[in-house]
Design a protein around this motif. Structure first.
Motif, PDB file in Angstrom:
ATOM      1  N   UNK A  11       0.844  -1.191   0.000  1.00  0.00           N
ATOM      2  CA  UNK A  11       0.000   0.000   0.000  1.00  0.00           C
ATOM      3  C   UNK A  11       0.876   1.237   0.000  1.00  0.00           C
ATOM      4  N   UNK A  12       0.243   2.385  -0.273  1.00  0.00           N
ATOM      5  CA  UNK A  12       0.935   3.674  -0.269  1.00  0.00           C
ATOM      6  C   UNK A  12       0.286   4.588   0.756  1.00  0.00           C
ATOM      7  N   UNK A  13       0.949   5.688   1.056  1.00  0.00           N
ATOM      8  CA  UNK A  13       0.406   6.680   1.976  1.00  0.00           C
ATOM      9  C   UNK A  13      -0.962   7.125   1.484  1.00  0.00           C
ATOM     10  N   UNK A  14      -1.950   7.113   2.398  1.00  0.00           N
ATOM     11  CA  UNK A  14      -3.310   7.474   2.042  1.00  0.00           C
ATOM     12  C   UNK A  14      -4.210   6.282   1.785  1.00  0.00           C
ATOM     13  N   UNK A  15      -3.651   5.065   1.814  1.00  0.00           N
ATOM     14  CA  UNK A  15      -4.420   3.845   1.586  1.00  0.00           C
ATOM     15  C   UNK A  15      -4.455   2.998   2.853  1.00  0.00           C
ATOM     16  N   UNK A  16      -5.329   1.980   2.866  1.00  0.00           N
ATOM     17  CA  UNK A  16      -5.402   1.123   4.055  1.00  0.00           C
ATOM     18  C   UNK A  16      -4.171   0.215   4.111  1.00  0.00           C
ATOM     19  N   UNK A  17      -3.721  -0.153   5.319  1.00  0.00           N
ATOM     20  CA  UNK A  17      -2.482  -0.923   5.455  1.00  0.00           C
ATOM     21  C   UNK A  17      -2.633  -2.363   4.983  1.00  0.00           C
ATOM     22  N   UNK A  18      -1.601  -2.838   4.284  1.00  0.00           N
ATOM     23  CA  UNK A  18      -1.569  -4.224   3.811  1.00  0.00           C
ATOM     24  C   UNK A  18      -0.109  -4.639   3.662  1.00  0.00           C
ATOM     25  N   UNK A  19       0.284  -5.697   4.373  1.00  0.00           N
ATOM     26  CA  UNK A  19       1.677  -6.149   4.392  1.00  0.00           C
ATOM     27  C   UNK A  19       1.768  -7.656   4.184  1.00  0.00           C
ATOM     28  N   UNK A  20       2.912  -8.077   3.665  1.00  0.00           N
ATOM     29  CA  UNK A  20       3.367  -9.451   3.856  1.00  0.00           C
ATOM     30  C   UNK A  20       4.524  -9.376   4.845  1.00  0.00           C
ATOM     31  N   UNK A  21       4.457 -10.177   5.894  1.00  0.00           N
ATOM     32  CA  UNK A  21       5.429 -10.094   6.974  1.00  0.00           C
ATOM     33  C   UNK A  21       6.148 -11.421   7.157  1.00  0.00           C
ATOM     34  N   UNK A  22       7.489 -11.379   7.140  1.00  0.00           N
ATOM     35  CA  UNK A  22       8.273 -12.565   7.479  1.00  0.00           C
ATOM     36  C   UNK A  22       8.323 -12.712   8.995  1.00  0.00           C
ATOM     37  N   UNK A  23       8.129 -13.924   9.492  1.00  0.00           N
ATOM     38  CA  UNK A  23       8.156 -14.123  10.938  1.00  0.00           C
ATOM     39  C   UNK A  23       8.623 -15.533  11.271  1.00  0.00           C
ATOM     40  N   UNK A  24       9.445 -15.618  12.311  1.00  0.00           N
ATOM     41  CA  UNK A  24       9.882 -16.912  12.838  1.00  0.00           C
ATOM     42  C   UNK A  24       9.582 -16.924  14.323  1.00  0.00           C
ATOM     43  N   UNK A  25       8.778 -17.905  14.749  1.00  0.00           N
ATOM     44  CA  UNK A  25       8.384 -18.019  16.150  1.00  0.00           C
ATOM     45  C   UNK A  25       8.371 -19.485  16.529  1.00  0.00           C
ATOM     46  N   UNK A  26       8.766 -19.770  17.765  1.00  0.00           N
ATOM     47  CA  UNK A  26       8.823 -21.154  18.223  1.00  0.00           C
ATOM     48  C   UNK A  26       7.449 -21.815  18.200  1.00  0.00           C
TER      49      UNK A  26
END
Length: 239
Positions: A39-54
């Protein structure tokens, strides 16, 4: 037999406690990073997030967008074991907005990581996004104006600006801004806030003819001594 039973009870209790502590320890996030910002400034948030958790227990994690003193907790959809899709519903209009990742540890939510969302890439803002940002700035100004009106701190009631018939707001602001130690944009916005009744349809571009303009209070003038704040607010009010 009674002694054996007591020993067994103690052993089970200790084993249960050890298991609980381990479970809590394994809940910790060991790595997190933004894979892609969608997304860009002024739009709703949308991410792909890398995560490592036990544990991969997302109920003990929070993903939050902070902007302008408010927070929105994002919705989480796992794509695979190490990749999440995060989305929100509130448009992100603050260039200083951050993504904050939290985890519940030892009976408390703790920040794990923070990411600045727009550092260095504001040049990619779309026209639609710019419009939303400006609309947000206008709302902030209007909200502040209401607060000041309620506090009776809009103008100096004992001081009236000296103007000539037909003078524009810009000409008046240019005349007084040097005296007030601020930019012409700052002077214009200060006069506008101090005299809302002098403008048609609450438009900074529509100064009523022959309006009597009162001097802005020191509180208002101090708000716009910073030329960057003055320019941003003036631009927002023009659109």
């Amino acid at each position: 037999m009674a002694k054996i039973a007591k020993v067994m009870t103690l052993f089970i209790f200790v084993l249960g406690s050890f298991t609980f502590v381990n479970r809590d320890a394994h809940a910790q996030i060991t790595h997190v990073s933004i894979n892609q910002k969608l997304f860009s400034l002024g739009e709703y948030p949308k991410f792909r997030l890398n995560i490592v958790s036990e544990s991969g227990n997302y109920s003990k994690m929070q993903f939050v967008v902070q902007q302008g003193g408010s927070e929105e907790r994002l919705m989480v959809k796992p794509i695979n074991k190490f990749l999440l899709l995060l989305t929100g519903v509130e448009d992100v209009v603050d260039p200083s907005a951050r993504l904050v990742i939290r985890e519940y540890r030892v009976n408390k939510w703790r920040d794990v990581k923070r990411f600045e969302l727009f550092s260095g890439d504001e040049q990619h803002v779309t026209p639609r996004a710019k419009k939303k940002v400006l609309e947000s700035e206008i709302k902030k100004v209007e909200s502040r104006l209401v607060q000041l009106q309620g506090a009776g701190a809009l103008n100096d009631g004992a001081c009236q600006l000296s103007t000539l018939p037909g003078q524009t707001l810009w000409r008046i602001a240019t005349q007084y801004s040097k005296e007030w130690g601020m930019s012409p944009q700052g002077g214009a916005v200060a006069i506008y806030e101090a005299n809302p009744q002098a403008f048609s349809a609450e438009s900074i571009s529509s100064l009523r003819a022959d309006s009597k303009l009162m001097c802005p209070s020191d509180l208002i003038k101090n708000k716009y001594k910073d030329p960057n704040v003055a320019q941003r607010t003036y631009k927002a009010l023009l659109n």
